[in-house]
Design a protein around this motif. Structure first.
Motif, PDB file in Angstrom:
ATOM      1  N   SER A   4       0.850  -1.199   0.000  1.00 41.23           N
ATOM      2  CA  SER A   4       0.000   0.000   0.000  1.00 41.23           C
ATOM      3  C   SER A   4       0.883   1.246   0.000  1.00 41.23           C
ATOM      4  O   SER A   4       2.081   1.168   0.312  1.00 41.23           O
ATOM      5  N   THR A   5       0.276   2.375  -0.340  1.00 38.43           N
ATOM      6  CA  THR A   5       1.039   3.630  -0.347  1.00 38.43           C
ATOM      7  C   THR A   5       1.666   3.877   1.024  1.00 38.43           C
ATOM      8  O   THR A   5       2.730   4.460   1.141  1.00 38.43           O
ATOM      9  N   SER A   6       0.991   3.387   2.068  1.00 34.35           N
ATOM     10  CA  SER A   6       1.514   3.573   3.423  1.00 34.35           C
ATOM     11  C   SER A   6       2.720   2.677   3.697  1.00 34.35           C
ATOM     12  O   SER A   6       3.334   2.776   4.749  1.00 34.35           O
TER      13      SER A   6
ATOM     14  N   ASN B  42      -4.268  13.627  -0.603  1.00 32.63           N
ATOM     15  CA  ASN B  42      -5.378  12.686  -0.828  1.00 32.63           C
ATOM     16  C   ASN B  42      -5.161  11.772  -2.034  1.00 32.63           C
ATOM     17  O   ASN B  42      -5.971  11.753  -2.961  1.00 32.63           O
ATOM     18  N   THR B  43      -4.041  11.040  -2.024  1.00 33.39           N
ATOM     19  CA  THR B  43      -3.761  10.170  -3.181  1.00 33.39           C
ATOM     20  C   THR B  43      -3.940   8.685  -2.856  1.00 33.39           C
ATOM     21  O   THR B  43      -3.581   7.836  -3.661  1.00 33.39           O
ATOM     22  N   HIS B  44      -4.499   8.379  -1.707  1.00 31.24           N
ATOM     23  CA  HIS B  44      -4.725   6.970  -1.355  1.00 31.24           C
ATOM     24  C   HIS B  44      -5.801   6.386  -2.290  1.00 31.24           C
ATOM     25  O   HIS B  44      -6.897   6.930  -2.384  1.00 31.24           O
ATOM     26  N   GLY B  45      -5.443   5.347  -2.992  1.00 30.44           N
ATOM     27  CA  GLY B  45      -6.428   4.702  -3.872  1.00 30.44           C
ATOM     28  C   GLY B  45      -6.347   5.142  -5.325  1.00 30.44           C
ATOM     29  O   GLY B  45      -7.170   4.717  -6.145  1.00 30.44           O
ATOM     30  N   THR B  46      -5.352   5.953  -5.671  1.00 32.30           N
ATOM     31  CA  THR B  46      -5.284   6.405  -7.079  1.00 32.30           C
ATOM     32  C   THR B  46      -5.029   5.229  -8.027  1.00 32.30           C
ATOM     33  O   THR B  46      -5.609   5.161  -9.109  1.00 32.30           O
ATOM     34  N   GLY B  47      -4.158   4.303  -7.597  1.00 35.07           N
ATOM     35  CA  GLY B  47      -3.822   3.169  -8.474  1.00 35.07           C
ATOM     36  C   GLY B  47      -5.031   2.286  -8.728  1.00 35.07           C
ATOM     37  O   GLY B  47      -5.315   1.912  -9.874  1.00 35.07           O
TER      38      GLY B  47
HETATM   39 MG   LIG Z   1      -0.471   5.871  -5.224  1.00 37.50          MG
END
Ligand SMILES: [Mg+2]
Ligand SMILES: Nc1ncnc2c1ncn2[C@@H]1O[C@H](COP(=O)(O)OP(=O)(O)O)[C@@H](O)[C@H]1O
Ligand SMILES: Cc1ncc(COP(=O)(O)O)c(N)n1
Length: 515
Positions: free
Chosen positions: A125-127, A223-228
């Motif tokens: 994940s991004t995190s 707020n880029t969580h979930g872009t992929g």
């Molecule tokens: Mg991303």
């Protein structure tokens, strides 16, 4: 992938088939990524989305606190329930937490083929939390990649699939895309969201023959969580509607850029990575923020305006003319059918709207607000003596594009006050398409551009021979040229549009070309 997906034999099958994406992915309790992002992206793109859940994650804007994997036989049961009954067009994969689940999916797709398979090889994940361990790499390589119509790894995932190859630049992304293509997918999109480029978000698309460098502005937001997940779902949604691959990707990338821009200031959660708003409704502080698709001034680059007389003269239908212009690189289309019967015009406008939307190109209607509403065009273009902008705005609502023809700084100022989105300035040169039209010349154009707070497209007698002179007046808000005769009063619209596109690209940015 191949196959018809839908058997469409059921008696109660209505005649209206809704495009259908099945997502097989993990649930994100914070609803920024995973299944929840996929549902929202498909809803935003007007496509039905069914869901096969592979894992339930306890997740928020801080990170992933827990993962509970769904047993593979129950993943198989979900797949069978949906694929055996619901006429799926496209399958999109997200978090596949075990190789057994990958194999279950492979088996199900062999039993129930679909039109296309979009593989987002989610691993971390991004995190920074691991969503699928390193053993998944062989599962992807052996079982899924060879079946995929497109894979959409981010930089870390591309690296993992290529035995740790380092990706630090756009040129590395190109090399990776080529190597990934050798693993079997028909198309590869390497996403550059995590590349340290402060101004652009660059993705590389490789179809086995050609590279395309897809750029959008990089939105400054947490707020880029979930872009992929959302990008892959949007690609799947567009493919389900019947779009070609490159168009699907362009629309998807534009959707992410627009959604991030609209959601850049929203605050949900206290962690470093917030979710964004797929339906573009949360941030409603200004008129423009309500838009489904924000007007993008760069769409004015190559503005094609149809003319009924010219199409008749060359024996082509309006739809063929529009298709050819889009194929040649037109970035926005206006239907200007001054004397057509309303019924005929509406039919043509509906067909053209469909063509334009399939390619992510906005369609405007000249003058006729009623026709624009009836065919759900993206907006209108009006003249000084047509319906006033304020009235048109009330009728059309905040989401439609309104352009106004202006010859003077005063008119340009008024257009801005009244809520227009852009102005068309001209005639720059004398033209046959408008009788008794006052010519403003390059000086008049420059004066209007300098005074205008809105983006400007130049119009009137512009073609291949003089487009570059027009663009070279060098005022930043001059975004492109609108053309009628130079495209449509010619034997081959496609060739002329391509030529003009090349001229404009050269004038805009010499020695540089991209999609
Ligand atoms: Mg991303
Ligand atoms: N700040 C941003 N502004 C605009 N587009 C972005 C931004 N961050 C990511 N993107 C785009 O979002 C998509 C997802 O990319 P990326 O973040 O690399 O994938 P993932 O979410 O799988 O890590 C890509 O098209 C990328 O270019
Ligand atoms: C269930 C699930 N699936 C996918 C992602 C990846 O999304 P991102 O890279 O934006 O964290 C995620 N965090 N959770």
């Amino acid at each position: 992938m191949q196959g018809n997906g839908a058997s469409a034999t059921s008696k109660n099958q209505s005649s209206m088939k809704i495009p259908h994406v099945l997502t097989i992915a993990g649930s994100d309790s914070g609803a920024g990524a995973g299944i929840q992002a996929d549902l929202k992206a498909c809803a935003a793109r007007g496509v039905y989305c069914s869901t096969v859940i592979t894992a339930v994650t306890a997740q928020n804007t801080v990170g992933v606190q827990g993962v509970n994997i769904v047993p593979e036989d129950f993943v198989a049961a979900q797949l069978k329930s949906v694929l055996s009954d619901m006429q799926v067009d496209v399958v999109k994969t997200g978090m596949l937490p075990s190789t057994d689940i990958v194999k279950v999916l492979q088996q199900s797709l062999k039993e129930f083929p679909v039109r296309a398979l979009v593989v987002d090889p989610v691993m971390v994940s991004t995190s920074g939390d691991v969503l699928a361990g390193p053993s998944i790499v062989s599962g992807f390589r052996d079982n899924l990649l060879p079946m995929a119509d497109i894979i959409t790894p981010n930089i870390k995932e591309a690296s993992a699939l290529l035995d740790g190859m380092q990706l630090a630049s756009v040129s590395d992304m190109r090399s990776a895309a080529k190597l990934l293509h050798c693993l079997g997918p028909r198309n590869v999109l390497v996403k550059g969201g995590d590349l340290p480029d402060p101004s652009d978000a660059v993705d590389i698309f490789f179809d086995g023959e050609n590279f395309h460098e897809l750029r959008s502005s990089r939105i400054k937001t947490r707020n880029t969580h979930g872009t992929g997940c959302s990008l892959a779902s949007c690609i799947a949604a567009e493919l389900a509607k019947g779009s070609p691959m490159l168009s699907a990707i362009k629309v998807a990338k534009r959707f992410i850029e627009t959604a991030l821009d609209y959601s850049k200031d929203i605050v949900i959660g206290n962690g470093p990575q917030g979710p964004f708003d797929h339906l573009l409704k949360l941030k409603s502080t200004s008129r423009k923020s309500c838009r489904q698709e924000a007007f993008d001034p760069s769409d004015l680059f190559l503005y094609a305006v149809t003319d009924p007389g010219m199409n008749k003269k060359w024996g082509r239908s309006i739809t063929d003319a529009v298709k050819a212009a889009i194929e040649g690189g037109a970035t926005i289309v206006q239907l200007r059918e001054k004397d057509a019967d309303t019924g005929d015009f509406l039919e043509a406008a509906k067909a053209c709207t469909e063509i334009c939307h399939l390619h992510g190109v906005p369609l405007l209607i000249n003058d006729r607000v009623d026709v624009a509403l009836a065919c759900d065009a993206d907006g209108i273009h009006i003249g000084q003596s047509d319906m006033p902008v304020r009235v048109a705005r009330v009728i059309l609502g905040p989401e439609k594009i309104i352009g106004v023809s202006c010859k003077t700084p005063t008119q340009a100022h008024q257009a801005w006050i009244d809520g227009a989105d852009y102005i068309g300035c001209g005639g720059v040169y004398p033209t046959n398409t408008k009788a008794n039209n006052l010519t403003v010349g390059l000086d008049g154009l420059k004066t209007v551009c300098l005074a205008s707070k809105l983006p400007v497209v130049a119009i009137g007698g512009i073609g291949i021979s003089n487009a570059s002179d027009v663009m070279k007046i060098g005022v930043p808000n001059l975004k492109g040229v609108a053309v009628v005769s130079a495209l449509f009063d010619r034997e081959c619209v496609l060739t002329e549009t391509k030529k003009l596109h090349a001229v404009l690209t050269e004038a805009n940015c010499p020695n540089f070309s991209w999609v």
